[in-house]
Design an enzyme around this catalytic site. Structure first.
Site, PDB file in Angstrom:
ATOM      1  N   SER A  51       2.695  -2.220   8.481  1.00 27.97           N
ATOM      2  CA  SER A  51       3.804  -2.364   7.536  1.00 27.97           C
ATOM      3  C   SER A  51       4.067  -1.078   6.758  1.00 27.97           C
ATOM      4  O   SER A  51       5.156  -0.896   6.203  1.00 27.97           O
ATOM      5  CB  SER A  51       3.527  -3.505   6.552  1.00 27.97           C
ATOM      6  OG  SER A  51       3.468  -4.747   7.220  1.00 27.97           O
ATOM      7  N   GLY A 231       9.977  -1.359   7.886  1.00 26.65           N
ATOM      8  CA  GLY A 231      11.412  -1.160   8.049  1.00 26.65           C
ATOM      9  C   GLY A 231      12.275  -2.176   7.331  1.00 26.65           C
ATOM     10  O   GLY A 231      11.791  -3.028   6.576  1.00 26.65           O
ATOM     11  N   CYS A 257       5.667 -11.985   5.192  1.00 30.72           N
ATOM     12  CA  CYS A 257       6.241 -10.704   4.781  1.00 30.72           C
ATOM     13  C   CYS A 257       7.567 -10.431   5.495  1.00 30.72           C
ATOM     14  O   CYS A 257       8.579 -11.033   5.164  1.00 30.72           O
ATOM     15  CB  CYS A 257       5.218  -9.592   4.959  1.00 30.72           C
ATOM     16  SG  CYS A 257       5.551  -8.157   3.911  1.00 30.72           S
ATOM     17  N   LEU A 258       7.598  -9.553   6.496  1.00 32.20           N
ATOM     18  CA  LEU A 258       8.828  -9.328   7.239  1.00 32.20           C
ATOM     19  C   LEU A 258       9.285 -10.621   7.910  1.00 32.20           C
ATOM     20  O   LEU A 258      10.487 -10.919   7.982  1.00 32.20           O
ATOM     21  CB  LEU A 258       8.629  -8.227   8.283  1.00 32.20           C
ATOM     22  CG  LEU A 258       9.842  -7.837   9.126  1.00 32.20           C
ATOM     23  CD1 LEU A 258      11.008  -7.392   8.265  1.00 32.20           C
ATOM     24  CD2 LEU A 258       9.470  -6.741  10.123  1.00 32.20           C
ATOM     25  N   GLN A 261      11.258 -12.543   5.439  1.00 29.09           N
ATOM     26  CA  GLN A 261      12.609 -12.011   5.260  1.00 29.09           C
ATOM     27  C   GLN A 261      13.516 -12.393   6.429  1.00 29.09           C
ATOM     28  O   GLN A 261      14.705 -12.699   6.248  1.00 29.09           O
ATOM     29  CB  GLN A 261      12.535 -10.490   5.092  1.00 29.09           C
ATOM     30  CG  GLN A 261      11.778 -10.053   3.846  1.00 29.09           C
ATOM     31  CD  GLN A 261      11.194  -8.655   3.947  1.00 29.09           C
ATOM     32  OE1 GLN A 261      11.482  -7.911   4.888  1.00 29.09           O
ATOM     33  NE2 GLN A 261      10.362  -8.289   2.988  1.00 29.09           N
ATOM     34  N   ASN A 299       2.495  -6.265   0.051  1.00 34.73           N
ATOM     35  CA  ASN A 299       2.933  -4.975   0.567  1.00 34.73           C
ATOM     36  C   ASN A 299       4.347  -5.125   1.116  1.00 34.73           C
ATOM     37  O   ASN A 299       4.526  -5.484   2.271  1.00 34.73           O
ATOM     38  CB  ASN A 299       1.987  -4.484   1.665  1.00 34.73           C
ATOM     39  CG  ASN A 299       2.594  -3.337   2.456  1.00 34.73           C
ATOM     40  OD1 ASN A 299       3.481  -2.638   1.967  1.00 34.73           O
ATOM     41  ND2 ASN A 299       2.137  -3.144   3.674  1.00 34.73           N
ATOM     42  N   GLY A 301       8.635  -3.520   0.513  1.00 39.29           N
ATOM     43  CA  GLY A 301       9.640  -2.754  -0.213  1.00 39.29           C
ATOM     44  C   GLY A 301      11.019  -3.380  -0.135  1.00 39.29           C
ATOM     45  O   GLY A 301      11.973  -2.880  -0.729  1.00 39.29           O
ATOM     46  N   PHE A 302      11.115  -4.490   0.629  1.00 40.52           N
ATOM     47  CA  PHE A 302      12.345  -5.272   0.709  1.00 40.52           C
ATOM     48  C   PHE A 302      12.028  -6.693   0.251  1.00 40.52           C
ATOM     49  O   PHE A 302      10.887  -7.153   0.330  1.00 40.52           O
ATOM     50  CB  PHE A 302      12.896  -5.292   2.133  1.00 40.52           C
ATOM     51  CG  PHE A 302      13.417  -3.961   2.611  1.00 40.52           C
ATOM     52  CD1 PHE A 302      14.763  -3.656   2.538  1.00 40.52           C
ATOM     53  CD2 PHE A 302      12.553  -3.003   3.122  1.00 40.52           C
ATOM     54  CE1 PHE A 302      15.248  -2.424   2.959  1.00 40.52           C
ATOM     55  CE2 PHE A 302      13.018  -1.773   3.561  1.00 40.52           C
ATOM     56  CZ  PHE A 302      14.374  -1.478   3.470  1.00 40.52           C
ATOM     57  N   HIS A 343       0.664 -11.637   1.549  1.00 43.58           N
ATOM     58  CA  HIS A 343      -0.251 -11.601   2.694  1.00 43.58           C
ATOM     59  C   HIS A 343      -1.444 -12.531   2.480  1.00 43.58           C
ATOM     60  O   HIS A 343      -2.463 -12.128   1.904  1.00 43.58           O
ATOM     61  CB  HIS A 343      -0.746 -10.175   2.928  1.00 43.58           C
ATOM     62  CG  HIS A 343       0.250  -9.297   3.604  1.00 43.58           C
ATOM     63  ND1 HIS A 343       0.229  -9.047   4.960  1.00 43.58           N
ATOM     64  CD2 HIS A 343       1.322  -8.638   3.127  1.00 43.58           C
ATOM     65  CE1 HIS A 343       1.238  -8.265   5.284  1.00 43.58           C
ATOM     66  NE2 HIS A 343       1.922  -7.999   4.180  1.00 43.58           N
ATOM     67  N   GLU A 345      -3.587 -13.504   4.578  1.00 42.22           N
ATOM     68  CA  GLU A 345      -4.807 -13.086   5.293  1.00 42.22           C
ATOM     69  C   GLU A 345      -5.671 -12.183   4.434  1.00 42.22           C
ATOM     70  O   GLU A 345      -6.847 -11.980   4.709  1.00 42.22           O
ATOM     71  CB  GLU A 345      -4.441 -12.389   6.609  1.00 42.22           C
ATOM     72  CG  GLU A 345      -4.059 -10.923   6.503  1.00 42.22           C
ATOM     73  CD  GLU A 345      -2.671 -10.682   5.929  1.00 42.22           C
ATOM     74  OE1 GLU A 345      -2.341  -9.528   5.621  1.00 42.22           O
ATOM     75  OE2 GLU A 345      -1.910 -11.669   5.792  1.00 42.22           O
TER      76      GLU A 345
END
Length: 365
Positions: A51, A231, A257-258, A261, A299, A301-302, A343, A345
């Site tokens: 990430s 990203g 996380c991603l 999103q 962790n 940034g979006f 996260h 985990e």
């Protein structure tokens, strides 16, 4: 091990701010989006978390490298950060179980860093000014030349990076005779996520980022997991489409996380780049369904746009951040699909949130 502790290095930010320090890791030049992690431990897991691909990491803990590097604690096969900024860079280490020093590790991994920086002042600057690109160099101290090179570095906004860090070929993890099977869409997955599945007797098959739903479904999984990764999620139309098809299959789906999103985007909820992301191991989150709190590892940034979710008739909020009220978890109404921004985990970090893996396994059953 080469001793670079006497060699100068320089850090230049996109806004023109300059910091002088000492070389750490490989001699060279590197660029990326600068961000900071407030965790007090787990630097190796941070270095190897996909990430963080394309990002220069500022560690706020005063000592980095003091307990060395242990190969089996890596979260992926390579160093993923673009560069390191730290205060005290420790080439000597105390842990007997370590396999190497941080310096040897960085030299093998071609990682350029800078130490002896006032990281507290730097973090305050980033907090005030927001996320921006930066350049580190230990081979030239010419600020003008570095600024010219830095000007060519693209913003993280709009970048699709998951296909860069994802596995090239499918692979399996866990016990083949396990009663449950989960297809994993690898957008930059951490090894400890797969360990959490195998610890619960779940057999996983990990697929490359751009794998179609049809190909994953041909393996006949009981459910799907959509991983973390680097990203801008808004630049990943291919993955949004895959998540839509997973959701339409009515099989259980869990995203981290991603993956969180992308589940939001698949349901008409926009994402946005944060002024400063969440990166650390002590972020307080409230589970509003269970009316309980947990300390989480984060962790990103979006994030997802809170107003969109509050207006949505498709998804509902399950978790919120107690520091800034940002959305930390959602579930899709009428579907077995849920996700969290943090996260569970927890590698590194507290284990408060690992119950989410248990909830997903219960869905699979």
């Amino acid at each position: 091990m080469t001793n670079y502790s006497k060699l100068p290095a320089i850090l230049v930010l996109e806004d023109g701010t300059v910091y002088h320090g000492k070389a750490a890791g490989k001699i060279g030049t590197t660029t990326g989006e600068i961000c900071f992690n407030t965790g007090t431990t787990g630097y190796q897991e941070i270095f190897t978390d996909p990430s963080y691909y394309g990002q220069i990491m500022v560690t706020t803990n005063a000592h980095i490298g003091n307990y060395g590097i242990r190969d089996e604690e890596a979260e992926s096969g390579d160093i993923q950060i673009a560069g390191l900024v730290c205060k005290n860079y420790n080439m000597n280490y105390s842990r007997k179980m370590a396999d190497s020093s941080i310096q040897n590790y960085f030299e093998r991994g071609n990682l350029v860093g800078i130490s002896d920086i006032d990281t507290r002042a730097l973090v305050r600057h980033i907090r005030n000014k927001g996320a921006m690109n930066a350049i580190i160099s230990s081979e030239t101290l010419d600020v003008d030349a570095l600024q010219q090179q830095l000007a060519k570095v693209p913003s993280m906004a709009g970048l699709e990076l998951s296909s860069v860090v994802s596995t090239e070929k499918p692979y399996h993890h866990g016990n083949e005779s396990a009663p449950l099977r989960v297809a994993v869409l690898d957008l930059g997955i951490k090894k400890n996520i797969l360990r959490n599945f195998s610890d619960r007797n779940v057999y996983t098959k990990v697929f490359p980022a751009k794998t179609s739903f049809a190909e994953m479904e041909s393996w006949a999984p009981d459910g799907y997991f959509v991983s973390n990764g680097p990203g801008d999620p808004a630049a990943m139309d291919y993955a949004v489409q895959t998540v839509k098809e997973i959701q339409e299959s009515n099989k259980p789906m869990f995203g981290i996380c991603l993956g969180h999103q992308l589940l939001a985007l698949a349901n008409g909820v926009r994402t946005e780049k944060m002024f400063n992301g969440h990166r650390g191991i002590n972020h307080p989150v409230k589970n509003i369904i269970a009316d309980s709190c947990e300390i989480t590892s984060q962790n990103h940034g979006f994030g997802v746009v809170a107003d969109d979710i509050k207006k949505s008739d498709k998804v509902e909020i399950t978790h919120v951040n107690l520091n800034d009220d940002s959305i930390e978890g959602i579930r899709v109404k009428g579907k077995k699909a849920f996700s969290v921004q943090y996260h569970p985990e927890s590698s590194p970090g507290p284990h408060d949130s690992r119950y989410l893996f248990d909830q997903f396994v219960d869905m699979l059953r």
